[in-house]
Design a protein around this motif. Structure first.
Motif, PDB file in Angstrom:
ATOM      1  N   ASP A 177      47.068  28.133  63.216  1.00 49.30           N
ATOM      2  CA  ASP A 177      47.922  28.728  62.182  1.00 49.30           C
ATOM      3  C   ASP A 177      47.345  30.036  61.640  1.00 49.30           C
ATOM      4  N   GLY A 178      46.170  30.409  62.114  1.00 51.35           N
ATOM      5  CA  GLY A 178      45.567  31.661  61.688  1.00 51.35           C
ATOM      6  C   GLY A 178      44.906  31.608  60.333  1.00 51.35           C
ATOM      7  N   TYR A 179      44.576  30.414  59.855  1.00 55.41           N
ATOM      8  CA  TYR A 179      43.979  30.278  58.527  1.00 55.41           C
ATOM      9  C   TYR A 179      42.469  30.528  58.513  1.00 55.41           C
ATOM     10  N   PHE A 180      41.841  30.468  59.673  1.00 61.21           N
ATOM     11  CA  PHE A 180      40.422  30.824  59.772  1.00 61.21           C
ATOM     12  C   PHE A 180      40.294  32.280  60.203  1.00 61.21           C
ATOM     13  N   SER A 181      39.314  32.954  59.645  1.00 58.31           N
ATOM     14  CA  SER A 181      39.105  34.368  59.937  1.00 58.31           C
ATOM     15  C   SER A 181      38.456  34.576  61.300  1.00 58.31           C
ATOM     16  N   GLU A 182      38.279  35.835  61.635  1.00 57.28           N
ATOM     17  CA  GLU A 182      37.447  36.199  62.777  1.00 57.28           C
ATOM     18  C   GLU A 182      36.033  35.665  62.557  1.00 57.28           C
ATOM     19  N   VAL A 183      35.387  35.247  63.627  1.00 55.13           N
ATOM     20  CA  VAL A 183      34.025  34.734  63.527  1.00 55.13           C
ATOM     21  C   VAL A 183      33.052  35.895  63.372  1.00 55.13           C
ATOM     22  N   ARG A 184      32.259  35.826  62.305  1.00 52.83           N
ATOM     23  CA  ARG A 184      31.241  36.842  62.055  1.00 52.83           C
ATOM     24  C   ARG A 184      29.959  36.157  61.606  1.00 52.83           C
ATOM     25  N   ASP A 185      28.855  36.901  61.634  1.00 45.95           N
ATOM     26  CA  ASP A 185      27.602  36.384  61.112  1.00 45.95           C
ATOM     27  C   ASP A 185      27.822  35.869  59.696  1.00 45.95           C
ATOM     28  N   PHE A 186      27.239  34.710  59.400  1.00 42.53           N
ATOM     29  CA  PHE A 186      27.525  34.066  58.125  1.00 42.53           C
ATOM     30  C   PHE A 186      27.141  34.935  56.924  1.00 42.53           C
ATOM     31  N   GLY A 187      26.087  35.753  57.065  1.00 38.91           N
ATOM     32  CA  GLY A 187      25.708  36.625  55.967  1.00 38.91           C
ATOM     33  C   GLY A 187      26.713  37.741  55.742  1.00 38.91           C
ATOM     34  N   ILE A 188      27.227  38.301  56.818  1.00 34.94           N
ATOM     35  CA  ILE A 188      28.229  39.366  56.707  1.00 34.94           C
ATOM     36  C   ILE A 188      29.512  38.836  56.088  1.00 34.94           C
ATOM     37  N   GLN A 189      29.855  37.587  56.395  1.00 40.89           N
ATOM     38  CA  GLN A 189      31.088  37.019  55.848  1.00 40.89           C
ATOM     39  C   GLN A 189      31.068  36.971  54.323  1.00 40.89           C
ATOM     40  N   TYR A 190      29.886  36.904  53.714  1.00 42.51           N
ATOM     41  CA  TYR A 190      29.824  36.921  52.254  1.00 42.51           C
ATOM     42  C   TYR A 190      30.409  38.215  51.684  1.00 42.51           C
ATOM     43  N   GLU A 191      30.258  39.321  52.414  1.00 37.05           N
ATOM     44  CA  GLU A 191      30.811  40.588  51.953  1.00 37.05           C
ATOM     45  C   GLU A 191      32.335  40.537  51.943  1.00 37.05           C
ATOM     46  N   PHE A 192      32.917  39.971  52.998  1.00 42.07           N
ATOM     47  CA  PHE A 192      34.374  39.830  53.057  1.00 42.07           C
ATOM     48  C   PHE A 192      34.847  38.840  51.986  1.00 42.07           C
ATOM     49  N   PHE A 193      34.068  37.807  51.766  1.00 46.48           N
ATOM     50  CA  PHE A 193      34.391  36.822  50.749  1.00 46.48           C
ATOM     51  C   PHE A 193      34.422  37.459  49.364  1.00 46.48           C
TER      52      PHE A 193
END
Length: 439
Positions: free
Chosen positions: A264-280
């Motif tokens: 359903d597209g509810y999960f984002s693109e896979v990125r390094d977990f630390g970088i994802q904090y910036e998007f969060f």
């Protein structure tokens, strides 16, 4: 999160984590009869015979990077001041530590004087193989949450517990929820409605973050979906013990629920977990299933804006420890043991607790060391649910590596049939558990 007028007793909360670990001690090898009491008369300190002050140099390798590395280095500064040791730290990712130590130990080489290991199963395996020096005298189990049997062989502990990691659920920014009139979901249908609502907000890439390192952050969220199934806490323990199969209908359901969210597209693109904090933090990916270390990351500009909710239907939470180990092949084993003793002491752990993102394994770290309110709220959450060990960390390799690999492939190709994936994982799981039983 709801407010509470009840004071939080960390001994009760973290003691529960230790009690939860006791339930799996038997599946990791033969249980010991406990550790002998030490002669230390100082309340709240470790009870060992290790010399408190030594001169020399010690190297440490662990998984803490970026902001967590700075927090650990503050602990290092404290230990250097207390012991006169010179300590250097080299961060590595989890896979590099787990695989690199195997190669080094077989060659009779110490990867570092102190190695941080997340897997109790690996500690026992390395101890059985004669690679580790005992650490029984560096900590008194009476003052700690984790059970020493998890890392013991023949009544001797070969690791000392440091940082406790709770993995409670989906973090979010309260300001984002307030701005868009969002509320925490009470059940799974409301969770799906929340994802749909967030997905329609302008500027949102996807509602849920897909954090990755070597596969482990994906494994954390997958375990949450396993835990939300019927008797999920017991299912997790049975999987660890090899008493349940990975083809269990409840595991199939968990993977199918994740599959639906992926397609359903509810999960984002896979990125390094630390970088994802910036998007969060920029509200581009507003929900992030992560652990109690979250408030300490640099991208989190205001920890007071953080809140977290458990995956609806879940009555259990993963609690994991970071264990210090000392290879037998180091240049100065006694100096390394002395450093470990000071790191896991109440004073040593309080250094990081005061900086945030840290829940101490030492029960004598005072409550007022936790300046960030969300850390105390996490303790309250943990006191209200069952606490279970991390699945892949506890089982160890080869299952752990296979689990991470399968999940990385699943996120990349979510349309594939889940049953063959689970068949292959169950084969590796049962083989891994059988190997441990033979130790």
């Amino acid at each position: 999160m709801r407010e509470s007028d009840t004071p939080i007793d960390r001994r009760t909360v973290l003691g529960g984590i230790g009690a939860g670990a006791v339930g799996i001690a038997g599946c990791l090898g033969e249980e010991g009869d406990g550790l002998e009491e030490t002669d230390d008369d100082t309340e709240g300190e470790t009870g060992g015979d290790t010399e408190a002050t030594q001169e020399g140099s010690v190297t440490v390798t662990g998984v803490w990077t970026e902001d967590e590395e700075e927090d650990f280095l503050a602990v290092v500064d404290h230990v250097e001041a207390e012991t006169d040791l010179e300590i250097t730290y080299e961060p590595r990712d989890t896979e590099a530590i787990l695989t690199g130590t195997l190669i080094d130990y077989e060659a009779g080489v110490a990867t570092a004087d102190i190695v941080v290991i997340p897997s109790p199963a690996r500690v026992q395996s390395d101890a059985e193989s004669g690679h580790l020096a005992p650490l029984t005298d560096t900590w008194d189990p009476e003052n700690f949450a984790p059970d020493p049997d998890l890392v013991s062989v023949d009544d001797e502990a070969y690791a000392a517990p440091f940082k406790m990691d709770l993995k409670p659920g989906f973090w979010y920014r309260q300001s984002f929820f307030d701005e868009h009139g969002l509320e925490e979901p009470d059940d799974y249908d409301q969770f799906l409605d929340l994802l749909e609502e967030i997905d329609g907000i302008e500027g949102v890439e996807a509602p849920l973050a897909s954090g990755n390192g070597d596969g482990w952050p994906l494994s954390d969220v997958t375990e949450a979906f396993i835990l939300r199934q019927e008797d999920g806490d017991q299912l997790q323990l049975d999987l660890i013990d090899g008493e349940a199969e990975f083809t269990d209908d409840r595991v199939v359901t968990a993977f199918e629920e994740i599959q639906d969210l992926l397609t359903d597209g509810y999960f984002s693109e896979v990125r390094d977990f630390g970088i994802q904090y910036e998007f969060f933090w920029e509200n581009e990916i507003p929900l992030y299933f992560m652990g109690s270390w979250t408030p300490t990351f640099g991208a989190i500009e205001d920890p007071e804006d953080l809140d977290v909710f458990m995956l609806p239907g879940t009555d259990a939470m993963v609690a994991a420890e970071n264990w210090f180990t000392v290879p037998e092949y180091g240049d100065d084993v006694e100096a390394a043991q002395a450093a470990v003793e000071e790191m896991v002491s109440a004073d040593g752990q309080e250094v990081w607790a005061e900086r945030g993102g840290f829940i101490a394994s030492n029960l004598d770290v005072p409550e007022d060391a936790y300046d960030v309110e969300i850390m105390l709220e996490l303790s309250e959450m943990a006191d209200e649910v069952e606490l279970v060990p991390d699945l892949d960390d506890t089982v160890g390799d080869p299952f752990q590596s296979e689990f991470w690999s399968v999940l990385t492939g699943f996120w990349a190709e979510p349309d594939q049939d889940v049953e063959p994936l689970l068949d292959s994982l169950d084969t590796v799981l049962q083989e891994t558990v059988e190997e441990q039983d033979e130790v």
